[in-house]
Design a protein around this motif. Structure first.
Motif, PDB file in Angstrom:
ATOM      1  N   GLN B 192       0.826  -1.215   0.000  1.00 28.82           N
ATOM      2  CA  GLN B 192       0.000   0.000   0.000  1.00 28.82           C
ATOM      3  C   GLN B 192       0.856   1.259   0.000  1.00 28.82           C
ATOM      4  O   GLN B 192       0.574   2.226  -0.709  1.00 28.82           O
ATOM      5  CB  GLN B 192      -0.898   0.029   1.246  1.00 28.82           C
ATOM      6  CG  GLN B 192      -1.997  -1.015   1.230  1.00 28.82           C
ATOM      7  CD  GLN B 192      -2.765  -1.019   2.549  1.00 28.82           C
ATOM      8  OE1 GLN B 192      -2.589  -0.116   3.367  1.00 28.82           O
ATOM      9  NE2 GLN B 192      -3.602  -2.021   2.748  1.00 28.82           N
ATOM     10  N   ILE B 193       1.917   1.231   0.838  1.00 33.43           N
ATOM     11  CA  ILE B 193       2.766   2.419   0.937  1.00 33.43           C
ATOM     12  C   ILE B 193       3.497   2.662  -0.389  1.00 33.43           C
ATOM     13  O   ILE B 193       3.594   3.796  -0.863  1.00 33.43           O
ATOM     14  CB  ILE B 193       3.768   2.271   2.108  1.00 33.43           C
ATOM     15  CG1 ILE B 193       3.029   2.216   3.460  1.00 33.43           C
ATOM     16  CG2 ILE B 193       4.801   3.386   2.105  1.00 33.43           C
ATOM     17  CD1 ILE B 193       2.384   3.505   3.895  1.00 33.43           C
ATOM     18  N   LEU B 194       3.971   1.578  -1.011  1.00 35.72           N
ATOM     19  CA  LEU B 194       4.658   1.741  -2.303  1.00 35.72           C
ATOM     20  C   LEU B 194       3.703   2.278  -3.367  1.00 35.72           C
ATOM     21  O   LEU B 194       4.054   3.164  -4.139  1.00 35.72           O
ATOM     22  CB  LEU B 194       5.271   0.409  -2.752  1.00 35.72           C
ATOM     23  CG  LEU B 194       6.426  -0.100  -1.887  1.00 35.72           C
ATOM     24  CD1 LEU B 194       6.887  -1.461  -2.371  1.00 35.72           C
ATOM     25  CD2 LEU B 194       7.586   0.894  -1.893  1.00 35.72           C
ATOM     26  N   ASP B 214      15.775  -4.283  -0.457  1.00 29.94           N
ATOM     27  CA  ASP B 214      14.816  -5.224  -1.016  1.00 29.94           C
ATOM     28  C   ASP B 214      14.751  -5.044  -2.529  1.00 29.94           C
ATOM     29  O   ASP B 214      14.205  -4.069  -3.037  1.00 29.94           O
ATOM     30  CB  ASP B 214      13.445  -4.940  -0.375  1.00 29.94           C
ATOM     31  CG  ASP B 214      12.397  -5.951  -0.793  1.00 29.94           C
ATOM     32  OD1 ASP B 214      12.580  -6.613  -1.834  1.00 29.94           O
ATOM     33  OD2 ASP B 214      11.388  -6.062  -0.076  1.00 29.94           O
ATOM     34  N   LEU B 215      15.336  -5.986  -3.263  1.00 26.53           N
ATOM     35  CA  LEU B 215      15.375  -5.839  -4.717  1.00 26.53           C
ATOM     36  C   LEU B 215      13.992  -5.968  -5.350  1.00 26.53           C
ATOM     37  O   LEU B 215      13.758  -5.463  -6.436  1.00 26.53           O
ATOM     38  CB  LEU B 215      16.340  -6.865  -5.314  1.00 26.53           C
ATOM     39  CG  LEU B 215      17.805  -6.501  -5.077  1.00 26.53           C
ATOM     40  CD1 LEU B 215      18.697  -7.705  -5.277  1.00 26.53           C
ATOM     41  CD2 LEU B 215      18.228  -5.370  -6.003  1.00 26.53           C
ATOM     42  N   GLY B 216      13.079  -6.628  -4.633  1.00 28.56           N
ATOM     43  CA  GLY B 216      11.702  -6.697  -5.109  1.00 28.56           C
ATOM     44  C   GLY B 216      11.099  -5.309  -5.193  1.00 28.56           C
ATOM     45  O   GLY B 216      10.442  -4.936  -6.177  1.00 28.56           O
ATOM     46  N   VAL B 217      11.368  -4.510  -4.165  1.00 30.78           N
ATOM     47  CA  VAL B 217      10.869  -3.136  -4.138  1.00 30.78           C
ATOM     48  C   VAL B 217      11.487  -2.338  -5.286  1.00 30.78           C
ATOM     49  O   VAL B 217      10.810  -1.568  -5.974  1.00 30.78           O
ATOM     50  CB  VAL B 217      11.188  -2.482  -2.776  1.00 30.78           C
ATOM     51  CG1 VAL B 217      10.919  -0.986  -2.805  1.00 30.78           C
ATOM     52  CG2 VAL B 217      10.388  -3.143  -1.661  1.00 30.78           C
ATOM     53  N   VAL B 218      12.765  -2.563  -5.519  1.00 26.10           N
ATOM     54  CA  VAL B 218      13.453  -1.849  -6.595  1.00 26.10           C
ATOM     55  C   VAL B 218      12.817  -2.179  -7.942  1.00 26.10           C
ATOM     56  O   VAL B 218      12.505  -1.284  -8.741  1.00 26.10           O
ATOM     57  CB  VAL B 218      14.954  -2.240  -6.624  1.00 26.10           C
ATOM     58  CG1 VAL B 218      15.626  -1.697  -7.875  1.00 26.10           C
ATOM     59  CG2 VAL B 218      15.644  -1.722  -5.381  1.00 26.10           C
ATOM     60  N   ALA B 219      12.584  -3.468  -8.176  1.00 25.76           N
ATOM     61  CA  ALA B 219      12.019  -3.894  -9.453  1.00 25.76           C
ATOM     62  C   ALA B 219      10.665  -3.232  -9.692  1.00 25.76           C
ATOM     63  O   ALA B 219      10.323  -2.862 -10.812  1.00 25.76           O
ATOM     64  CB  ALA B 219      11.872  -5.411  -9.475  1.00 25.76           C
ATOM     65  N   GLU B 220       9.932  -3.046  -8.598  1.00 22.76           N
ATOM     66  CA  GLU B 220       8.585  -2.522  -8.710  1.00 22.76           C
ATOM     67  C   GLU B 220       8.555  -1.012  -8.889  1.00 22.76           C
ATOM     68  O   GLU B 220       7.675  -0.465  -9.535  1.00 22.76           O
ATOM     69  CB  GLU B 220       7.848  -2.885  -7.421  1.00 22.76           C
ATOM     70  CG  GLU B 220       6.398  -3.235  -7.612  1.00 22.76           C
ATOM     71  CD  GLU B 220       5.826  -3.674  -6.284  1.00 22.76           C
ATOM     72  OE1 GLU B 220       4.842  -3.071  -5.861  1.00 22.76           O
ATOM     73  OE2 GLU B 220       6.408  -4.598  -5.659  1.00 22.76           O
ATOM     74  N   MET B 221       9.536  -0.337  -8.260  1.00 24.88           N
ATOM     75  CA  MET B 221       9.426   1.112  -8.142  1.00 24.88           C
ATOM     76  C   MET B 221      10.382   1.914  -9.019  1.00 24.88           C
ATOM     77  O   MET B 221      10.087   3.043  -9.376  1.00 24.88           O
ATOM     78  CB  MET B 221       9.724   1.530  -6.689  1.00 24.88           C
ATOM     79  CG  MET B 221       8.751   1.015  -5.659  1.00 24.88           C
ATOM     80  SD  MET B 221       7.207   1.933  -5.680  1.00 24.88           S
ATOM     81  CE  MET B 221       7.740   3.560  -5.143  1.00 24.88           C
ATOM     82  N   CYS B 222      11.569   1.364  -9.281  1.00 21.74           N
ATOM     83  CA  CYS B 222      12.652   2.252  -9.724  1.00 21.74           C
ATOM     84  C   CYS B 222      12.870   2.263 -11.229  1.00 21.74           C
ATOM     85  O   CYS B 222      12.579   1.295 -11.933  1.00 21.74           O
ATOM     86  CB  CYS B 222      13.955   1.863  -9.041  1.00 21.74           C
ATOM     87  SG  CYS B 222      13.836   1.976  -7.260  1.00 21.74           S
ATOM     88  N   ASP B 223      13.409   3.374 -11.713  1.00 22.17           N
ATOM     89  CA  ASP B 223      13.842   3.477 -13.097  1.00 22.17           C
ATOM     90  C   ASP B 223      15.303   3.064 -13.214  1.00 22.17           C
ATOM     91  O   ASP B 223      15.683   2.363 -14.136  1.00 22.17           O
ATOM     92  CB  ASP B 223      13.697   4.927 -13.585  1.00 22.17           C
ATOM     93  CG  ASP B 223      12.280   5.420 -13.410  1.00 22.17           C
ATOM     94  OD1 ASP B 223      11.359   4.718 -13.846  1.00 22.17           O
ATOM     95  OD2 ASP B 223      12.091   6.484 -12.792  1.00 22.17           O
TER      96      ASP B 223
END
Lengths: 306, 326
Positions: B192-194, B214-223
């Motif tokens: 939710q926060i992401l 957390d590379l999962g977060v990176v994959a989801e969020m980052c350019d």
């Protein structure tokens, strides 16, 4: 909150009754006869007996205590054996002077102790911290009577700014209060320093700084209120004991307050006055404890009363 | 896309019993307008020191020794504190890992959100409160009109992180630095926060520097991603490049230590050893002692960032001999 306060007052009354029993017992169980103390060492045995009868000292201790408490409920604290005046009058005459001295002395402690605490926390282990910490250590280490006499000599006598001693208006309060402030401030400084260091390292202080808050804003709006709780706890105990009379300082400055009255009463075995002053002091301890507990909840919303 | 933040050659040191030791060394990267940059690495690799260096919120024993941090072309290193304060919370805002302790327990939510508006935008009390309610609604807090007058301890961790985001969003910053914003939250709340951060980024047109392990977060969020190890940037590039073609053995190790649902269930792989301590930094490559491909050269000589392809670089001698598969 109201229910909490009422409950606490109920508890306080029980505490006060307990204190009255203990003091009453101790005062009369000392191996000295108040009647003998009144008439003097050379008076005849018959005279002592007569005085004992007059004061009701021939009755058993529990009976006397019941009598005392009956009178107490009616606002009568008895009559001084020595000064021949009602105890309520004796206390009443001095309560104003004592309250004035107590509050001023307390404020003097806070005014000296809190800034020192903040400075030594912010400059922890740096030069300024060492300077103020040493000053505070000197203050805490000097005997009260010495500081009192020095102030008296320099400020009262040499500079002639303030009265050297006695009781009167606010002018007479400043030097004794300052004496107390200098010798007592270090406790506040130390308490505040350690809690301030903890708070300044906390995450919410970093948040405040990340918002662009100025150092003053961070210290006074964010940190101080969180760090003040231990100071408040000690402050409550401290001012309550001040209301009980500041014996040494009153003595040094010839200040006519509750402390002086208490000392005289103890010397003369003037039991009604001893009882009166002890109960008076106990009342303030209980009151200020209650006040502090209520203030906790106002300062820190996480503290609730149930 | 124009550059918003340009960090170049930043070395930040901390005073220790053995003198000043660098926690991050020669760190360089850029964040473009509207971009989300991920900074990844395990604990102690200098991610947080990097972000605190940008904000100049280092503890008293830390200082930026070298390098330049330019924000919209303006140099931040060496700014006077009162100038830097105008940047903090206004142009660059930050949220932290620990929502439970990052809010002041003795101030109401509304006051804490409104504070930066009062500091930077000269809002009055009532105005700040009204805007705080608006911001609470923006970050998806129900009953915003009531919550604004609550104290933080009445809210859950997820709610508090939303409040932290509302605080950060108050002055409409151009850059949001989020230091492990979801690490302390449970998985559903993390998502939710992401989502919220992604939505706000699009709505408010800001850039995000997302620090995470957390590379999962990176994959989801980052350019783009910057991988840090032991205080240095060891690999950087587009998310796609990094995930498809991880080139530094450390990045490879990080990627293979993500648990996977599909495929054969094996023992989760991990990188043996620990990040070297500040006192005992090796002379050569800092990862050499843990690296399966380390050679004599790695131990004695430190590689610089070598190109892999396009904007993709890795600090590894393997890149010197192009085409070597890791």
């Amino acid at each position: 909150m109201i229910a909490y306060i009422i409950r606490r007052i109920g508890g306080s009354i029980i505490v006060l009754i307990g204190i009255s029993i203990i003091t009453f017992a101790l005062a009369y169980l000392v191996p000295a006869n108040p009647a003998r103390a009144i008439v003097g060492p050379h008076a005849s045995e018959a005279l002592v007996l007569k005085v004992e009868q007059q004061l009701g000292l021939n009755e058993p201790l529990p009976v006397r205590y019941i009598h005392y408490m009956e009178n107490l409920v009616h606002g009568n604290l008895g009559t001084s054996y020595v000064l021949d005046q009602p105890v309520t009058t004796l206390i009443g005459q001095r309560v104003g002077a004592t309250a004035q001295l107590a509050v001023t002395a307390w404020i003097a402690e806070l005014l000296i102790g809190i800034p020192i605490g903040i400075i030594s926390a912010l400059y922890d282990r740096k030069a300024l911290d060492h300077v103020v910490s040493i000053l505070a250590l000197v203050g805490i280490s000097l005997p009260v009577f010495f500081v009192g006499l020095e102030l008296m000599y320099w400020v009262g006598f040499k500079l002639d700014w303030l009265p050297v001693g006695g009781t009167g208006g606010f002018n007479f309060v400043i030097l004794p209060a300052l004496t107390y402030g200098i010798t007592g401030a270090a406790y506040y400084a130390r308490l505040l320093k350690s809690s301030m260091i903890d708070v300044m390292n906390s995450d919410y202080i970093r948040t405040a700084r990340a918002k662009g808050a100025s150092p003053n804003r961070v210290i006074f709006r964010h940190a101080l209120r969180n760090a003040i709780i231990p100071v408040l706890t000690y402050g409550g105990i401290d001012i309550a004991s001040l209301f009980g009379g500041v014996v040494v300082i009153e003595d040094v400055f010839g200040y006519s307050g509750i402390g002086q009255l208490t000392v005289q009463a103890i010397n003369n075995l003037d039991v009604p006055v001893i009882m009166g002053t002890v109960l008076f002091a106990a009342l303030f301890v209980v009151l200020f404890n209650l006040l502090v507990d209520v203030l906790y909840g106002i300062i820190d919303p996480r503290i609730t009363y149930s | 896309m124009s550059t918003l933040l340009e960090v170049s050659g930043v070395t930040t040191s901390f005073k220790t019993a053995n003198g000043f030791l660098p926690a991050i060394e020669d760190v360089s990267f850029t964040i473009k307008k509207g971009e989300t940059l991920g900074i990844v690495g395990e604990s102690g690799c200098g991610k947080s020191v990097t972000s605190l260096s940008i904000m100049q919120l280092l503890t008293a024993n830390g200082k930026i020794e070298r390098g330049s941090i330019r924000f919209n072309g303006r140099e931040l290193v060496g700014l006077k504190d009162n100038e830097m304060r105008k940047v903090r919370g206004n142009d660059i805002a930050m949220i932290f890992q620990e929502p439970m302790t990052s809010l002041n327990p003795v101030h109401k939510i509304g006051r804490q959100i409104g504070e930066s508006l009062r500091i930077h935008k000269g809002y009055g009390k009532a105005q700040a409160r009204a805007k705080a309610i608006e911001l609470l609604k923006l970050v998806g807090i129900p009953r915003a009109e009531e919550i604004v007058d609550e104290y933080p301890h009445r809210l859950s961790g997820g709610m508090r992180q939303r409040v932290m985001i509302a605080i950060a969003m108050a002055c409409n910053p151009q850059l949001l630095i989020a230091d492990e914003p979801t690490t302390a939250l449970d998985v559903t709340i993390q998502a939710q926060i992401l989502d919220l951060m992604r939505k706000l980024k699009a709505e408010l047109d800001m850039s995000i520097m997302l620090i995470t392990h957390d590379l999962g977060v990176v994959a989801e969020m980052c350019d783009r991603v910057v991988v840090m190890y032991a205080g240095k940037v060891v690999e950087q590039g587009n998310v796609k490049d990094i995930f498809r073609n991880p080139s530094h053995p450390y990045t490879v190790g990080l990627l293979s230590s993500i648990p996977r649902l599909e495929g054969r269930q094996e023992r989760l792989s991990s990188i043996p050893g620990n990040v070297p301590s500040l006192e005992l930094m090796p002379a050569g490559c800092r990862f050499a002692s843990r690296c399966p491909h380390a050679t004599q050269r790695c131990v004695t000589e430190e590689p610089s960032l070598l190109p892999v392809s396009g904007e993709h670089d890795a600090r590894c001698w393997l890149m010197d001999e192009k085409g070597v598969a890791v």
